[in-house]
Design an enzyme around this catalytic site. Structure first.
Site, PDB file in Angstrom:
ATOM      1  CB  ALA A  25      -0.944  -0.002   1.206  1.00  0.00           C
ATOM      2  CD  GLN A 104       1.416  -7.178   0.315  1.00  0.00           C
ATOM      3  OE1 GLN A 104       2.436  -6.500   0.402  1.00  0.00           O
ATOM      4  NE2 GLN A 104       0.830  -7.706   1.368  1.00  0.00           N
ATOM      5  CG  ASP A 107      -3.716   0.905  -6.636  1.00  0.00           C
ATOM      6  OD1 ASP A 107      -3.009   0.441  -7.559  1.00  0.00           O
ATOM      7  OD2 ASP A 107      -3.254   1.245  -5.531  1.00  0.00           O
ATOM      8  CG  HIS A 124      -3.966  -9.120  -1.568  1.00  0.00           C
ATOM      9  ND1 HIS A 124      -3.375  -8.283  -0.641  1.00  0.00           N
ATOM     10  CD2 HIS A 124      -3.481 -10.357  -1.310  1.00  0.00           C
ATOM     11  CE1 HIS A 124      -2.579  -8.995   0.154  1.00  0.00           C
ATOM     12  NE2 HIS A 124      -2.614 -10.246  -0.239  1.00  0.00           N
ATOM     13  CB  CYS A 135     -23.124 -18.062 -10.245  1.00  0.00           C
ATOM     14  SG  CYS A 135     -23.252 -16.340 -10.815  1.00  0.00           S
ATOM     15  CB  CYS A 157     -25.347 -12.219  -8.700  1.00  0.00           C
ATOM     16  SG  CYS A 157     -24.896 -13.039 -10.242  1.00  0.00           S
ATOM     17  CB  SER A 199       3.245  -3.620   7.062  1.00  0.00           C
ATOM     18  OG  SER A 199       2.207  -4.518   6.668  1.00  0.00           O
ATOM     19  CG  ASN A 223       7.456  -0.278   4.759  1.00  0.00           C
ATOM     20  OD1 ASN A 223       6.573   0.058   3.969  1.00  0.00           O
ATOM     21  ND2 ASN A 223       7.176  -0.613   5.999  1.00  0.00           N
TER      22      ASN A 223
END
Length: 251
Positions: A25, A104, A107, A124, A135, A157, A199, A223
């Protein structure tokens, strides 16, 4: 970060030809998409919002689903634009040295920046589609968001009447085995892993660092905060990604 630390990391990047980036992220925060666990993270500021990301809560509660659809309407990812970190990975691909991006993030900003979709492994899932939990019917997210805007608070759906959600992996759901296999193969065969803006606490994605390191590849972690894998890394940089990543990959 000291100059020697940056120089060491640059030497690692310069000497690699099959680089894999594992992105979290933190790569997208400069694009206006907040992370989850950081000081200004979505869940840090509103711990109750984490329930929206658990599949059991989502299936059991219409209220949670209604909140989730409203959150999807206003998700900053719809208007976000790639930032300097995304563009640095495009540069790396154009140099012919980027094997894969294992992201991960949901977007799609790596693809919007110009990275080849076939090099981006979305661990993800993606916010761009919906999927039916009964379905498996899959459609463009904007079709369903138009229904929400028209007044459907919890759209069903249109094929079977089942529960719809974004085509993302919620807590409590398994990752697609084929996606995991692609990611593991990329990690095993890389000669350098860049772990960027993550992280490294969510598995199995975080475990890809161990996979790469066990196969002999050095790991660079960039990070803002400490991660459980800092001791595994060959180099750890705490600088903002948008500032340091272009310096690392430029030639």
């Amino acid at each position: 970060m000291t100059a020697p630390e940056l120089d060491h990391a640059r030497l690692l990047v310069d000497g690699a030809s099959r680089i894999v980036a594992l992105t979290g992220a933190g790569v997208s925060t400069d694009s206006g998409i907040p992370d989850f666990r950081g000081p200004q993270g979505v869940w840090t500021k509103n711990p109750a919002a984490e329930k929206l990301s658990h599949i059991d809560d989502y299936v059991a509660s219409r209220e949670v689903r209604e909140q989730s659809w409203q959150a999807r309407l206003g998700h900053p990812g719809w208007w976000a634009r790639p930032n300097a970190a995304h563009l640095a990975l495009v540069d790396l691909e154009r140099q012919g040295r980027l094997s894969a991006i294992l992201t991960q993030n949901i977007d799609g900003l790596h693809q919007k920046a110009g990275n080849s979709p076939d090099r981006v492994v979305e661990l993800h899932g993606t916010m761009a589609d919906t999927i039916c939990l009964s379905c498996d019917d899959r459609r463009d997210m904007h079709e369903t968001l138009d229904r929400v805007r028209a007044g459907e608070s919890d759209p069903e759906c249109e094929v079977c009447g089942g529960i719809l959600k974004s085509a993302t992996v919620s807590f409590g759901q398994m990752l697609d085995p084929e996606v995991v296999d692609r990611a593991r193969e990329a990690a095993i065969t890389c000669d350098l892993m860049l772990a960027l803006g993550s992280s490294l606490t969510v598995h199995p994605a975080a475990g890809l660092v161990d996979v790469a390191a066990a196969a002999g590849a050095p790991v660079i972690i960039v990070n803002a905060s400490e991660t459980p894998y800092d001791d595994v890394a060959t180099a750890v940089l705490r600088e903002p990604l948008g500032a340091v990543l272009p310096k690392l990959v430029s030639r």
